[in-house]
Motif scaffolding. Structure first.
Motif, PDB file in Angstrom:
ATOM      1  N   UNK A 166      -3.280  13.543  -3.866  1.00 59.76           N
ATOM      2  CA  UNK A 166      -2.739  12.265  -2.613  1.00 59.76           C
ATOM      3  C   UNK A 166      -3.760  11.023  -3.101  1.00 59.76           C
ATOM      4  N   UNK A 167      -2.590   9.993  -3.780  1.00 58.47           N
ATOM      5  CA  UNK A 167      -3.473   8.917  -4.286  1.00 58.47           C
ATOM      6  C   UNK A 167      -2.668   7.844  -3.568  1.00 58.47           C
ATOM      7  N   UNK A 168      -3.891   7.211  -3.311  1.00 59.38           N
ATOM      8  CA  UNK A 168      -3.618   5.919  -2.488  1.00 59.38           C
ATOM      9  C   UNK A 168      -2.862   4.891  -3.911  1.00 59.38           C
ATOM     10  N   UNK A 169      -2.080   3.696  -3.576  1.00 55.91           N
ATOM     11  CA  UNK A 169      -2.335   2.658  -4.751  1.00 55.91           C
ATOM     12  C   UNK A 169      -2.104   1.890  -4.039  1.00 55.91           C
ATOM     13  N   UNK A 170      -2.004   0.435  -4.575  1.00 53.07           N
ATOM     14  CA  UNK A 170      -2.450  -1.165  -4.330  1.00 53.07           C
ATOM     15  C   UNK A 170      -2.026  -1.749  -4.942  1.00 53.07           C
ATOM     16  N   UNK A 171      -0.698  -2.814  -4.528  1.00 52.69           N
ATOM     17  CA  UNK A 171      -0.122  -3.856  -5.654  1.00 52.69           C
ATOM     18  C   UNK A 171      -0.085  -5.263  -4.758  1.00 52.69           C
ATOM     19  N   UNK A 194       1.101  -1.484   0.238  1.00 56.31           N
ATOM     20  CA  UNK A 194      -0.147  -0.036  -0.105  1.00 56.31           C
ATOM     21  C   UNK A 194       1.316   0.911  -0.179  1.00 56.31           C
ATOM     22  N   UNK A 195       0.561   1.804  -1.016  1.00 58.02           N
ATOM     23  CA  UNK A 195       1.419   3.114  -0.812  1.00 58.02           C
ATOM     24  C   UNK A 195       0.448   4.318  -1.340  1.00 58.02           C
ATOM     25  N   UNK A 196       1.402   5.805  -1.218  1.00 56.01           N
ATOM     26  CA  UNK A 196       1.063   6.777  -1.105  1.00 56.01           C
ATOM     27  C   UNK A 196       1.498   7.582  -2.672  1.00 56.01           C
TER      28      UNK A 196
END
Length: 122
Positions: A94-99, A34-36
């Motif tokens: 600001x964007x949340x990202x997942x991988x 999980x990242x921002x």
């Protein structure tokens, strides 16, 4: 499919704090990392912070180290970004990202939220 929904953005004075939330739905396998990230007008999207869902590994951009903290609540399938001592240069979407991995570049993340605006006034 994973859906990410951010919240918590807004307008704050320099020196203030905000906490962003990113609620994830869908298979948890795809949210191992999980990242921002953030993107200011006219600039490229840049890495802010990342962690694993277990919270065992965290990494930060130099510009936010000591001021921002990324965390996760697995019971709620939610990631957070606590932002303290905010500066005008932190103003961005600001964007949340997942991988399935943890990295510092956008292509390493498959799923993205819609973004939340953070504005820091001087």
């Amino acid at each position: 499919q994973v859906r990410l929904t951010e919240s918590g953005g807004g307008l704050v004075q320099a020196g203030g704090s905000l906490r962003l939330s990113c609620a994830a739905s869908g298979p948890t396998f795809f949210t191992y990392g999980m990242a921002w990230f953030r993107q200011a007008p006219g600039k490229e999207r840049e890495f802010v912070a990342a962690t694993t869902r277990s919270g065992g590994i965290s990494d930060y951009a130099d510009s936010v180290k000591g001021r921002f903290t990324i965390s996760t609540d697995n019971a709620k399938n939610t990631a957070y970004l606590q932002m303290n001592s905010l500066k005008p240069e932190d103003t961005a979407v600001y964007y949340c990202a997942a991988g399935t991995s943890v990295g510092k570049t956008p292509p390493e993340y498959r799923f993205w939220g819609q973004g939340t605006q953070v504005t820091v006034s001087s």
